[in-house]
Each structure stands twice: as structure tokens, then as C-alpha cells.
Design a protein around this motif. Structure first.
Motif, PDB file in Angstrom:
ATOM      1  N   ALA A   1      20.798 -24.540  -8.132  1.00  0.00           N
ATOM      2  CA  ALA A   1      19.525 -24.673  -7.411  1.00  0.00           C
ATOM      3  C   ALA A   1      18.600 -23.508  -7.740  1.00  0.00           C
ATOM      4  CB  ALA A   1      19.779 -24.747  -5.912  1.00  0.00           C
ATOM      5  N   GLY A   2      17.285 -23.768  -7.607  1.00  0.00           N
ATOM      6  CA  GLY A   2      16.318 -22.721  -7.925  1.00  0.00           C
ATOM      7  C   GLY A   2      16.295 -21.601  -6.893  1.00  0.00           C
TER       8      GLY A   2
ATOM      9  N   ARG B 277      26.873 -25.163  -2.131  1.00  0.00           N
ATOM     10  CA  ARG B 277      25.509 -25.036  -1.598  1.00  0.00           C
ATOM     11  C   ARG B 277      24.539 -24.443  -2.609  1.00  0.00           C
ATOM     12  NH1 ARG B 277      27.532 -22.317   4.112  1.00  0.00           N
ATOM     13  NH2 ARG B 277      28.775 -24.115   4.833  1.00  0.00           N
ATOM     14  N   TYR B 278      25.073 -23.785  -3.635  1.00  0.00           N
ATOM     15  CA  TYR B 278      24.199 -23.211  -4.671  1.00  0.00           C
ATOM     16  C   TYR B 278      23.761 -24.258  -5.695  1.00  0.00           C
ATOM     17  CZ  TYR B 278      25.189 -18.436  -3.155  1.00  0.00           C
ATOM     18  OH  TYR B 278      25.273 -17.252  -2.424  1.00  0.00           O
TER      19      TYR B 278
ATOM     20  N   GLY C 271      22.283 -28.160  -6.640  1.00  0.00           N
ATOM     21  CA  GLY C 271      21.524 -29.265  -6.117  1.00  0.00           C
ATOM     22  C   GLY C 271      21.727 -30.527  -6.929  1.00  0.00           C
ATOM     23  N   ALA C 272      21.107 -31.590  -6.506  1.00  0.00           N
ATOM     24  CA  ALA C 272      21.235 -32.865  -7.223  1.00  0.00           C
ATOM     25  C   ALA C 272      20.536 -32.764  -8.569  1.00  0.00           C
ATOM     26  CB  ALA C 272      20.613 -33.986  -6.394  1.00  0.00           C
ATOM     27  N   PRO C 273      21.071 -33.393  -9.600  1.00  0.00           N
ATOM     28  CA  PRO C 273      20.461 -33.317 -10.911  1.00  0.00           C
ATOM     29  C   PRO C 273      19.109 -33.998 -10.926  1.00  0.00           C
ATOM     30  CG  PRO C 273      22.223 -34.942 -10.898  1.00  0.00           C
ATOM     31  CD  PRO C 273      22.257 -34.264  -9.581  1.00  0.00           C
ATOM     32  N   GLY C 274      18.247 -33.419 -11.747  1.00  0.00           N
ATOM     33  CA  GLY C 274      16.912 -33.996 -11.806  1.00  0.00           C
ATOM     34  C   GLY C 274      16.827 -35.191 -12.689  1.00  0.00           C
TER      35      GLY C 274
END
Length: 444
Positions: free
Chosen positions: A227-228, A438-439, A441-444
Motif C-alpha cells: 500500500a502507498g 494490513r500493509y 492493498g488490493a491490486p490495481g
């Protein structure tokens, strides 16, 4: 690691809907398919039998034997008249049932203690291999994502150099640029292409490693990217002494080595018991018919109960040699425990320091990335104004993408160090993998 967690993860593997392969999904697949983990599971199951094997030395032993034979014998009797020979052709049999219970047997007691120590050793080894699965899984998952980020950065840098190359070519054709500018930009462009290929090889290796663990094919897009919004959390506990105490009390490899030392101690006691007497209770029932020449044509039905004492006197020096050998192996296990402790604590401190330094390093690289991005725009404007040259732009872009690569590596290194720290401290479990998730995220 508990069997409850394993069962929960296996159930989750079959019931979860289809979506990106996050860390929890990958872990559930690994529990089901990883051959190294299953080998450790079978090793533990085999080790648990040592407890029953050791206990058997203290329990009663029941033996039954039966013999039925045809005999052809010649009996010679010496008399005053000379030798008289009789040929006997007869059948004989014997049936015996014997129960023996050790009463005082130090070797059997040491064997029982050895079995208990071996079972505990198997438990700790399995706990260590279970925690190691979490480390191997995250390592492969992280390396695949990092290689993907490196490919993306190298591709973006190559595109930036390609645009710069077009601009250089346009300026050269107008007579406002130089061939040197073209060659400098082309060299940087070709270098990023090589870096992109190298990152692709690293990605392929990481994906194959991850596939070997989870047992299913996958591509980079199947993974949840980092995640960013990346926040480095403070360590709990904060001080190294607390982590060292945790490792000394809970590290699975150290616990296993301590049980291995106990196994060696009990093996030494078994060898030493070769000098000691043993006492046992026995009961038997025996039926025979013509069991020997002296009992020809006679049948016996005998029941016996009593005690038996065995006193070893001399065994050719084998007992003494075996005792010395077992003592040396005990000392070997003791030194191996000391070496394992030193290695574990050194690695623990290394990962602890890496976690602490990552806080400052992540912040520093984030500032470098921001500053380098601003520097590129400023340098391009300076080149247009005649204050800078083409090489300054290339250097600014190189600094920007290098900072982004360093930032990505530092983020992944921090997560690996955090996981390794808990692994070395012996407190790593599946909940920690969920926290790391938690670090991502879902793939874009």
C-alpha cells in the motif's frame, strides 16, 4: 503456532471467495501444499512415538513360545551285558507363556526419560518449522512484489529516458543540441533496459519460489501490492533486553537444542546403567510333553512366579567405552547449544537494529523521492535557460528513480526484519501475518 490456527487456515482456504491472493490466502494454501511443512508434520508425528517407545521399557512384557517337533533318537544304555541300543521315534511339544515386570531397572528409567525428551524435541522442531513457513512464505511474497516494483520503476525510467532521447534528437536536428547529449541519454536508456531484464529474472525466481510453497501457479497481478500509505510502527517491546529474554525463553531452535541436550544426557545414563543390577518380577505357565530325553513319555504342567535379579559383571569393556562415548556426545550437544545461542542472539540484534533504523530510513527516502522529483523539474527549466546541460537532467532522473528503488527496498526490508525479529524471539504466529497483511492493498 497451534493446531487450532492450522485448522482455521485450512477451512478458510476452502471457504474464502475468489479474490486477490493476500497473505492469509497464501498461508492457507501453504499449509495445505508446502512439502517442507508436511515433512515437518510427519517428523513430529514420528517423534511423538518416542514417548510410547520409552514408556514401554517400564511396562510389563508378555511373551509366548510354542514348539512342536518330531524326534528320531538312539538311546544307548551300558550294562554288564554290554551296550543296549533303543531307537525312539516320538513327538514332543512345549508351550510357554511368560509375564515379566521390571521393578528396579535404571536403564529402563533412562530410556523412558529419553523418550519424553525426544517427543518434546519433536514438538519444538515442528514449532520452529511452522514459524519458518511464515518466514519463507512472506520472504517469497515480498521478493516477488519488490521485483515487480523494480520492473515498474525501470520501465518508467526507461520511458523517461526515451522521451529525453526524442527531445535530444529533435534539438540536434535543429542544431540546438549535441551528439554527446544523444549518446549520454542513449547509454542511460540502455542501462535501464538491462535493469528491467534483471528485475524480470528476479521476479520469475520469486514467483517460482512462492509457487513451490503454495502449490499453485500465479502471476504478479494475483498478489496484493504494498500500500502507498506506509507507516513504520514502534517496536513492542521497545528494548533489546526484552527481546533477548523472549528469545532465550521461547526461541524454538534453542528449545529444541536444549531437549537434544537432555536426550544426550539420558543416553549417557543408559550406558552407565550397564554397570548396575536390575530386578524384575516374573510369572509363567508352561506345558510340555517329552520335552527332552530325560522327560521322555512325560508331561508337565508348571506354573511359576518369582523375582529375577541380574548383576552385570564384565562385558569386555564395552559398557565403559559406551559411557565415555555418550559423555562426549553430551558435551558436544552442550557446545552446540552455546553456539546456537550466540548465533541466534547475534541475528536477533541485527534484525532489531534493522527495525529501529528503518524508521529513519523510510522517512529519509520519502523526503529524497520528493526532493528528487522537484529537482528534475528545476533542472529541466535550468537547461532551457542555458544554466544546466543535458547530463544534469539525466543525473536528476537517475537520482529520482534510485531513491524510489531504495525506498521500496527499505520498506520491504523493514517488514522482513519485523517478521524475522518475532521469529527469532520465538513468538511469531499466524496473527502476525495478518498484521503484516494490513500493509498490502488490493491490486490495481
Amino acid at each position: 503456532m497451534t493446531m487450532r490456527w492450522i485448522c482455521w487456515a485450512l477451512v478458510a482456504c476452502f471457504t474464502s471467495p475468489v479474490h486477490a491472493l493476500d497473505l492469509q490466502d497464501a498461508y492457507a494454501l501453504a499449509l495445505r501444499n508446502d512439502p517442507t511443512f508436511h515433512a515437518a508434520l510427519k517428523e513430529r508425528e514420528a517423534g511423538q512415538e518416542d514417548r510410547a517407545i520409552g514408556r514401554a521399557a517400564l511396562l510389563p512384557r508378555l511373551n509366548y513360545s510354542y514348539n512342536n517337533a518330531r524326534n528320531d533318537s538312539e538311546v544307548t544304555q551300558t550294562t554288564a551285558m554290554g551296550d543296549i541300543r533303543n531307537n525312539r521315534d516320538y513327538r514332543s511339544y512345549s508351550s510357554s507363556l511368560t509375564l515379566q515386570q521390571p521393578l528396579l531397572d535404571y536403564a529402563a528409567w533412562a530410556q523412558y526419560r529419553e523418550g519424553e525428551a525426544k517427543a518434546l524435541l519433536a514438538d519444538e522442531r515442528f514449532r520452529g518449522r511452522s514459524q519458518e513457513l511464515l518466514v519463507r512464505l512472506f520472504q517469497a511474497y515480498s521478493e516477488a512484489l519488490l521485483a515487480g516494483e523494480q520492473i515498474a520503476l525501470a520501465g518508467a525510467q526507461r520511458m523517461a529516458y526515451a522521451e529525453r532521447l526524442q527531445l535530444n534528437q529533435h534539438l540536434f536536428e535543429k542544431g540546438e543540441g549535441t551528439r554527446t547529449d544523444l549518446l549520454e541519454t542513449q547509454a542511460r536508456h540502455d542501462l535501464t533496459l538491462a535493469q528491467e531484464i534483471e528485475a524480470g529474472d528476479a521476479l520469475d525466481a520469486a514467483l517460482r519460489e512462492l509457487q513451490a510453497i503454495i502449490g499453485e501457479p500465479l502471476v504478479l497481478d494475483d498478489l496484493a501490492p504494498l500500500a502507498g500509505d506506509f507507516r513504520v510502527l514502534p517496536l513492542q517491546p521497545a528494548g533489546f533486553d526484552a527481546w533477548r529474554d523472549l528469545a532465550m525463553a521461547s526461541n524454538a531452535d534453542l528449545a529444541a537444542q536444549r531437549h537434544a541436550l537432555d536426550v544426550a544426557a539420558q543416553q549417557r545414563e543408559q550406558r552407565r546403567a550397564g554397570h548396575l543390577p536390575s530386578l524384575s518380577l516374573y510369572a509363567s505357565t508352561r506345558k510340555t510333553s517329552s520335552d527332552s530325553e530325560s522327560s521322555y513319555n512325560q508331561q508337565y504342567d508348571t506354573d511359576s512366579i518369582g523375582i529375577q535379579i541380574s548383576v552385570p559383571l564384565f562385558a569386555g569393556g564395552g559398557v565403559a567405552a559406551g559411557t565415555r562415548q555418550a559423555s562426549r556426545r553430551y558435551e558436544q550437544a552442550s557446545y552446540e547449544l552455546d553456539a546456537q545461542t550466540a548465533t541466534t542472539l547475534n541475528e536477533l540484534r541485527k534484525q532489531y537494529r534493522l527495525c529501529l533504523s528503518s524508521v529513519a530510513k523510510v522517512r529519509a527516502y520519502e523526503q529524497v523521492v520528493a526532493s528528487a522529483g522537484t529537482l528534475i523539474d528545476a533542472t529541466r527549466k535550468s537547461v532551457a535557460g542555458g544554466e544546466r546541460v543535458n547530463l544534469d537532467v539525466l543525473d536528476a532522473e537517475q537520482q529520482f528513480y534510485s531513491a524510489r528503488r531504495d525506498l521500496a527496498q527499505t520498506r520491504h526490508a523493514y517488514l522482513r526484519a519485523w517478521l524475522q525479529l518475532r521469529y527469532l524471539a520465538g513468538v511469531l504466529n499466524a496473527a502476525d501475518l495478518q498484521q503484516l497483511g494490513r500493509y498490502f492493498g488490493a491490486p490495481g
